[in-house]
Write an enzyme that holds these catalytic residues in place. Structure first.
Site, short mmCIF file in Angstrom:
data_model
loop_
_atom_site.label_atom_id
_atom_site.label_comp_id
_atom_site.label_asym_id
_atom_site.label_seq_id
_atom_site.Cartn_x
_atom_site.Cartn_y
_atom_site.Cartn_z
N SER A 109 34.31 -2.75 41.93
CA SER A 109 34.45 -1.30 42.04
C SER A 109 35.79 -0.97 42.65
CB SER A 109 33.33 -0.73 42.93
OG SER A 109 33.58 0.63 43.26
N TYR A 168 29.59 0.17 51.18
CA TYR A 168 29.82 -0.17 49.77
C TYR A 168 31.21 -0.78 49.58
CZ TYR A 168 29.61 0.24 44.68
OH TYR A 168 29.60 -0.02 43.34
#
Length: 253
Positions: free
Chosen positions: A139, A152
Site C-alpha cells: 500500500s 496500517y
C-alpha cells in the site's frame, strides 16, 4: 529439489489470497483470463466457490492467520506454483496513536504480516520449482506516514520489507519477488471493514474524488507482471489515481 520451469504445454498455476472480493477477486479473474489455474483462497467459502466456478478455478477456505489452513492450501496446490499473489490483508481503524486500540493493531499484524509470512514460507518451494513469482500487495501507506495511519502504515511497511528481504535472500535462485503498492482504490469492503461497518465514514474516504482506482486497475498490474519473462523483476510498482498526489493531498470536488 528439481528446479524446472513450467513446460509450454503445462497450465500455469496461481494462488491468490484474499480472493473473495476486491483486488483478490479481480486479480483471480485476470489471471484466469491469462490461462492460469487459479487457487482462490480466503475465509468466505461461499463467495470463493462462486468465483472459482466462474473462472474454472479451485476454491480453498483459508484463514492466513491459521497455520494448519495455510499448510492445507499448500498441499492442495502441490509441488509447482507459478505465481503467488499475497493479497490477504486490510486495515482496522484509523485512530490516532494516543487512542489506538492495541487489539486492532494486533489483528492487522496477524493478517498482513504474519499471515503473508506463513503463505510465503508454505509455497516458496513450489514457486521455486516453477521458476515462478511472488507478488506482494502492499500500500502507499508504506510510502509515508499519515495521521491515523500508524497501525496500517506499520504493517504495510513490515510487509514491504519482508518482500525486500526475500528478494535479497533469494538472489541467484529462480524466483521473482515483486511488489504492487496501490493508493486510493475504491472497493466495496476495504474502508467499510476499516470503519467497522460505518457506511458514512467509508463513503467519506472517496467523497468528491474524481475516479479513484478500482480493483480491476490493480488486477491489470498483477496480470502484466504475471506475463513478463522470468528474468524481469518489478521490484515495486506504485499506482495511484490521478486525483491523489500523495496520501494526504487528494483533489476533491
Amino acid at each position: 529439489m528439481s528446479h524446472l520451469p513450467t513446460a509450454p504445454n503445462e497450465q500455469k498455476i496461481a494462488v491468490v489470497t484474499g480472493a473473495s472480493s476486491g483486488i483478490g477477486a479481480a486479480s483471480a479473474r485476470a489471471l484466469a483470463a491469462e490461462g492460469f489455474k487459479v487457487f482462490c483462497a480466503a475465509r468466505r467459502i461461499e463467495q470463493l466457490t462462486a468465483l472459482a466456478d466462474e473462472i474454472d478455478g479451485v476454491a480453498i477456505a483459508c484463514d492466513v492467520t491459521v497455520q494448519t489452513q495455510v499448510d492445507a492450501l499448500a498441499a492442495a496446490v502441490g509441488p509447482r506454483c507459478d505465481l503467488v499473489l499475497n493479497n490477504a490483508g486490510g486495515a482496522v481503524g484509523q485512530d490516532p496513536i494516543e487512542t489506538a486500540n492495541v487489539a486492532d493493531w494486533e489483528k492487522m499484524y496477524q493478517i498482513n504480516v504474519a499471515g503473508t509470512l506463513r503463505v510465503t514460507q508454505a509455497l516458496l518451494g513450489a514457486v521455486e520449482a516453477a521458476h515462478g513469482a511472488f507478488i506482494f500487495i502492499t500500500s502507499t501507506a508504506a510510502e509515508t506516514a499519515y495521521e491515523g495511519g500508524g497501525g496500517y502504515c506499520g504493517v504495510k511497511s513490515a510487509e514491504r520489507y519482508m518482500a525486500g528481504s526475500l528478494r535479497l535472500e533469494l538472489a541467484g535462485r529462480p524466483v521473482r519477488v515483486c511488489e504492487i503498492s496501490p493508493g486510493m482504490v475504491h472497493t466495496g469492503e476495504f474502508s467499510l471493514v476499516r470503519f467497522n461497518g460505518d457506511q458514512a465514514k467509508a463513503d467519506a474516504v472517496y467523497a468528491g474524488v474524481d475516479q479513484p482506482l478500482v480493483a480491476e486497475d490493480i488486477a491489470e498490474c498483477v496480470r502484466w507482471i504475471s506475463t513478463l519473462s522470468e528474468y524481469v523483476n518489478i521490484d515495486r510498482l506504485v499506482i495511484r489515481p490521478r486525483a491523489q498526489a500523495s496520501n494526504w493531498k487528494v483533489a476533491r470536488d
